[in-house]
Design an enzyme around this catalytic site. Structure first.
Site, PDB file in Angstrom:
ATOM      1  N   LYS A  68      48.296  53.719  36.320  1.00 15.61           N
ATOM      2  CA  LYS A  68      49.299  52.753  37.195  1.00 15.61           C
ATOM      3  C   LYS A  68      50.736  52.515  36.460  1.00 15.61           C
ATOM      4  O   LYS A  68      51.518  52.213  37.169  1.00 15.61           O
ATOM      5  CB  LYS A  68      48.389  51.691  37.374  1.00 15.61           C
ATOM      6  N   ASP A 104      47.750  46.950  46.028  1.00 14.29           N
ATOM      7  CA  ASP A 104      46.867  45.778  45.426  1.00 14.29           C
ATOM      8  C   ASP A 104      47.451  44.483  45.582  1.00 14.29           C
ATOM      9  O   ASP A 104      47.065  43.586  46.131  1.00 14.29           O
ATOM     10  CB  ASP A 104      46.391  46.188  44.251  1.00 14.29           C
ATOM     11  N   GLY A 129      42.864  43.960  33.046  1.00 21.24           N
ATOM     12  CA  GLY A 129      43.388  45.406  33.137  1.00 21.24           C
ATOM     13  C   GLY A 129      44.313  45.263  34.239  1.00 21.24           C
ATOM     14  O   GLY A 129      45.075  44.435  34.709  1.00 21.24           O
ATOM     15  N   GLY A 130      44.793  46.624  34.718  1.00 21.40           N
ATOM     16  CA  GLY A 130      45.626  46.578  35.860  1.00 21.40           C
ATOM     17  C   GLY A 130      45.546  45.862  37.049  1.00 21.40           C
ATOM     18  O   GLY A 130      46.487  45.467  37.564  1.00 21.40           O
ATOM     19  N   MET A 131      44.241  45.991  37.482  1.00 19.76           N
ATOM     20  CA  MET A 131      43.880  45.210  38.778  1.00 19.76           C
ATOM     21  C   MET A 131      44.092  43.573  38.700  1.00 19.76           C
ATOM     22  O   MET A 131      44.693  42.819  39.374  1.00 19.76           O
ATOM     23  CB  MET A 131      42.586  45.488  39.564  1.00 19.76           C
TER      24      MET A 131
END
Length: 271
Positions: A68, A104, A129-131
């Site tokens: 990402k 997202d 994290g990324g999310m």
């Protein structure tokens, strides 16, 4: 629809490819009579994969961990949804011009509005994290100014807390927040912590609403406990479905109706 020489290819890149997006997109392509095909892939050479998307005319690509942030330097342009958080989960190829989006982030912003989550509430978000970055930044940009990032990884947790103007702590013990948000694998089917709660029962009782980004299952232990306590919930299934829908619209320019979306979600889940 049988693929032909004119079929438009869309795809995803992930460290661990899943099936939800493949089933969701291909179901809608078939239902709407669109000559598109979607394929999930992985790669050990991200620059070559992105160059292939550009050179071969792949229309769109979903991007999951661990790509990402790494893909950003390979793109031509970032949409504000991705630029706001320095994270991309969707590539759109327009005649060789690659633009990065983060659906997202867009999905969470929409869900905050749809569920009427009150920005005056303080927030406890577990994950780094990324999310977690997409969710935390969406909350920040929706006006949630009082928050705590709960993350065992101190470096990542403190970095995300600084980005959003929040606090950091390693464990959830002692946190009291009106909005609880889980953005970790806790509660995920098949995982080592599938039966565990991301927050304690006392914290759930004290909250006004609970948001669990884990999508499989939609009824995570956290969601079940929140519903038993009479708390409004936002589920990970809502997030994954809405972000996939926004990807579909970006790729095709077509927005399905609510019935078509519901059928595609059910098909993608295997219902």
């Amino acid at each position: 629809m049988t693929p032909s020489k004119d079929t438009v290819l869309c795809m995803s890149l992930a460290g661990r490819p899943g099936t939800f997006g493949v089933r969701f997109h291909n179901h809608l392509y078939q239902q709407l009579g669109l000559d598109y095909y979607y394929k999930a892939m992985t790669t050990t050479d991200l620059p070559a994969a992105v160059a292939g998307i550009r050179a071969l005319g792949v229309r769109g690509c979903g991007v999951s961990m661990p790509f990402k942030e790494a893909c950003i330097a390979l793109l031509d342009e970032l949409d504000p949804s991705a630029a706001a958080i320095d994270s991309v989960n969707t590539l759109v190829n327009t005649q060789g011009h690659l633009k990065g989006f983060n659906t997202d982030y867009l999905a969470v912003r929409q869900l905050i509005h749809q569920h009427r989550l009150d920005s005056a509430w303080n927030v406890a978000l577990r994950g780094s994290g990324g999310m977690a970055k997409a969710v935390a930044c969406a909350l920040r940009d929706a006006g949630f100014s009082d928050g705590t990032i709960v993350a065992r990884n101190r470096e990542a947790g403190e970095r995300l807390a600084r980005t959003c103007g929040y606090r950091w702590q390693a464990e959830p013990h002692g946190v009291r927040a009106r909005l609880l948000v889980n953005v970790t694998p806790i509660g995920m089917a098949g995982g080592a912590e599938a039966q565990q709660l991301a927050f304690e029962h006392e914290q759930i009782e004290a909250a006004q609403a609970v948001f669990d980004v884990v999508a499989m299952p939609a009824q995570t232990p956290l969601i079940v406990a929140a519903q038993a306590a009479g708390k409004p919930v936002v589920t990970g299934l809502e997030v994954i479905a809405l972000q996939a829908l926004e990807q579909f619209v970006l790729y095709t320019g077509v927005r399905p109706d609510s019935r078509q979306i519901a059928e595609a979600v059910a098909f993608a889940r295997g219902d």
